[in-house]
Design an enzyme around this catalytic site. Structure first.
Site, mmCIF file in Angstrom:
data_model
loop_
_atom_site.group_PDB
_atom_site.id
_atom_site.type_symbol
_atom_site.label_atom_id
_atom_site.label_comp_id
_atom_site.label_asym_id
_atom_site.label_seq_id
_atom_site.Cartn_x
_atom_site.Cartn_y
_atom_site.Cartn_z
ATOM 1 N N ASP A 95 0.825 -1.199 0.000
ATOM 2 C CA ASP A 95 0.000 0.000 0.000
ATOM 3 C C ASP A 95 0.866 1.258 0.000
ATOM 4 O O ASP A 95 1.471 1.600 1.020
ATOM 5 C CB ASP A 95 -0.896 -0.032 1.238
ATOM 6 C CG ASP A 95 -1.795 1.182 1.367
ATOM 7 O OD1 ASP A 95 -2.022 1.864 0.347
ATOM 8 O OD2 ASP A 95 -2.272 1.440 2.484
ATOM 9 N N SER A 98 -0.051 4.277 2.699
ATOM 10 C CA SER A 98 0.241 4.220 4.124
ATOM 11 C C SER A 98 1.684 3.764 4.293
ATOM 12 O O SER A 98 2.352 3.431 3.317
ATOM 13 C CB SER A 98 -0.724 3.280 4.858
ATOM 14 O OG SER A 98 -0.535 1.935 4.440
ATOM 15 N N ASN A 100 3.007 1.806 7.362
ATOM 16 C CA ASN A 100 3.302 0.822 8.402
ATOM 17 C C ASN A 100 3.046 -0.600 7.923
ATOM 18 O O ASN A 100 2.133 -0.836 7.123
ATOM 19 C CB ASN A 100 2.447 1.077 9.643
ATOM 20 C CG ASN A 100 2.808 2.362 10.345
ATOM 21 O OD1 ASN A 100 2.233 3.421 10.062
ATOM 22 N ND2 ASN A 100 3.769 2.298 11.244
ATOM 23 N N TRP A 102 1.670 -4.037 9.320
ATOM 24 C CA TRP A 102 0.964 -4.641 10.445
ATOM 25 C C TRP A 102 0.196 -5.881 10.012
ATOM 26 O O TRP A 102 -0.320 -5.965 8.899
ATOM 27 C CB TRP A 102 0.071 -3.646 11.161
ATOM 28 C CG TRP A 102 -0.952 -2.917 10.364
ATOM 29 C CD1 TRP A 102 -0.792 -1.753 9.660
ATOM 30 C CD2 TRP A 102 -2.328 -3.262 10.226
ATOM 31 N NE1 TRP A 102 -1.965 -1.361 9.103
ATOM 32 C CE2 TRP A 102 -2.925 -2.260 9.429
ATOM 33 C CE3 TRP A 102 -3.113 -4.306 10.706
ATOM 34 C CZ2 TRP A 102 -4.273 -2.294 9.083
ATOM 35 C CZ3 TRP A 102 -4.462 -4.345 10.370
ATOM 36 C CH2 TRP A 102 -5.018 -3.337 9.564
ATOM 37 N N TYR A 135 -9.744 6.154 13.077
ATOM 38 C CA TYR A 135 -10.531 6.657 11.958
ATOM 39 C C TYR A 135 -11.965 6.764 12.424
ATOM 40 O O TYR A 135 -12.289 6.451 13.574
ATOM 41 C CB TYR A 135 -10.402 5.763 10.718
ATOM 42 C CG TYR A 135 -10.949 4.385 10.906
ATOM 43 C CD1 TYR A 135 -12.151 4.016 10.337
ATOM 44 C CD2 TYR A 135 -10.254 3.454 11.671
ATOM 45 C CE1 TYR A 135 -12.658 2.751 10.513
ATOM 46 C CE2 TYR A 135 -10.755 2.186 11.847
ATOM 47 C CZ TYR A 135 -11.959 1.841 11.262
ATOM 48 O OH TYR A 135 -12.447 0.581 11.448
ATOM 49 N N ASP A 276 -1.875 5.833 -5.210
ATOM 50 C CA ASP A 276 -2.130 4.928 -4.084
ATOM 51 C C ASP A 276 -2.474 3.529 -4.572
ATOM 52 O O ASP A 276 -3.583 3.281 -5.051
ATOM 53 C CB ASP A 276 -3.277 5.501 -3.230
ATOM 54 C CG ASP A 276 -3.558 4.677 -1.993
ATOM 55 O OD1 ASP A 276 -2.930 3.629 -1.799
ATOM 56 O OD2 ASP A 276 -4.433 5.095 -1.209
ATOM 57 N N THR A 279 -5.680 1.751 -3.023
ATOM 58 C CA THR A 279 -7.030 2.191 -3.360
ATOM 59 C C THR A 279 -7.422 1.578 -4.688
ATOM 60 O O THR A 279 -6.697 1.722 -5.680
ATOM 61 C CB THR A 279 -7.114 3.729 -3.430
ATOM 62 O OG1 THR A 279 -6.863 4.275 -2.125
ATOM 63 C CG2 THR A 279 -8.482 4.192 -3.906
#
Length: 394
Positions: A95, A98, A100, A102, A135, A276, A279
């Site tokens: 991605d 973003s 990070n 995880w 969010y 992105d 997306t």
């Protein structure tokens, strides 16, 4: 030049680049028993996309509308990453929106995907720092760990990442991927954690500070499989020369956009866009999306626009995105998504969606996979720029 003989068989080397195969999914997830044509007209097919965009782009004080996560469309590209010694493999979305890495942890409540087990890794180092992404309709929470991350067969030592302990009802809970590997800049990284690719650069695991996406329209395991190239570009997947656009603001892969037009009508001029890979569609402020979709003949529900029957693509206008003076053309066949299920007629939905919350200041569009599928995209971190060339789908 570095020898790449140690790569896993799933990966291939071409000169200095490492090729990571991507899988593609286009499906209706959280599925009810309704027929596909009814699902597509429910007004919530893009609910998952709204929540993902809210996670990354909505101001933390803005409430993203809460919607039931059933019968929503997932159209994502994802691939493997391993954590620990011995390796624990996960499927993640790579991605660029973003920063990070995880994955679910052993103590993740309600998580249904594969979970990282720190006690099973000899290279695990305790960190313990709280991790949280807020969010509008919830939060992803967990703790930070440190371990060896294997990405494209390359071992990134002492990489800090997050193992989640709580994930609200987000699309990836029922998706076919386990987590996220963010490839954005450190400025938008939670806790200021160095993103994995930038750690690869620091540890000199790649010969060039550059990675590139080829997004095929075909699903795995067809010959023209989608691919992420680490350390450069793959000439097999594009034609012609690259046009480069400088990064306009640190954080996202954010670039200045000259204009966006439908046919001969300019919709918007002089704004910034984010490129992105996480997306699925092209996202615009709500009123801009409504203005574009009103020209297509679909039934507009604001956030999404669904066709009663798939249109004649040749009769619809081209979209032109102009970047650094160069026009990039998307035909209707490029910007309309076709959703298929066995035994049911093909359904069509516009690839232009409206985002109901304000985008960060200065942003007028999110150029997602709909754009990147047509144009091979290289993210050049070493030179602070993004490059585009026509993708080779032959």
């Amino acid at each position: 030049m570095r020898t790449l003989c140690f790569l896993l068989a799933a990966f291939a080397a071409n000169a200095a680049i490492v090729k990571v195969p991507l899988e593609r999914e286009v499906a209706i997830l959280g599925r009810s028993e309704k027929p596909l044509h009814e699902v597509m007209r429910s007004g919530k097919v893009l609910a998952g996309e709204v929540l993902k965009l809210g996670l990354k782009y909505a101001p933390k004080t803005t409430a993203v509308p809460k919607v039931p996560i059933t019968d929503f469309m997932n159209a994502q590209y994802y691939g493997p990453v391993s954590i620990g010694t011995p390796e624990q493999e996960f499927k993640v979305i790579y991605d660029t929106g973003s920063s990070n890495l995880w994955v679910p942890g052993e103590n993740c409540t309600g998580c249904v995907h594969k979970k990282y087990n720190s006690s099973a890794s000899s290279t695990f180092v305790y960190n313990g720092t709280d991790f949280s992404i807020l969010y509008g309709s919830g939060a992803v929470r967990g703790t930070c760990d440190q371990d060896t991350v294997t990405f494209g067969g390359l071992k990134v030592k002492n990489q800090v990442f997050a193992e989640t302990t709580a994930e609200p009802g987000l699309p990836w809970v029922v998706g076919r991927f386990d987590g996220i590997l963010g490839m954005g800049w450190v400025q938008i990284s939670v806790n200021g954690i160095t993103p994995v690719f930038f750690s690869m650069m620091e540890q000199k695991l790649v010969d060039a500070g550059q990675f590139s996406f080829y997004l095929s329209a075909q699903a795995w395991p067809h010959k023209k499989t989608s691919e992420l190239a680490l350390g450069g570009v793959d000439p097999a997947h594009f034609t012609g020369a690259f046009n480069y656009v400088p990064i306009s603001k640190d954080g996202y892969w954010q670039i200045h956009t000259d204009s966006i037009a439908m046919g001969n009508e300019t919709i918007r001029s002089h704004f910034d866009s984010v490129v992105d890979s996480g997306t699925s569609l092209l996202a615009f402020p709500l009123l801009t999306a409504v203005k574009i979709n009103s020209q297509l003949g679909c039934v507009d529900a604001g956030i999404e626009c669904v066709f009663e029957a798939c249109p004649d693509f040749a009769k619809l206008p081209n979209m032109t995105v102009t970047l650094a003076g160069k026009p990039y053309i998307l035909t209707a066949e490029d910007y309309i998504l076709q959703v298929q299920e066995p035994g049911q007629p093909t359904q069509c939905i516009s690839g232009i969606m409206g985002f109901p919350a304000p985008l960060p200041e200065g942003l007028g569009a999110i150029l997602g996979d709909v754009f990147m599928r047509k144009y091979y995209t290289t993210f050049d971190a070493a030179n602070n720029r993004v490059g585009f060339a026509l993708a080779n789908h032959n």
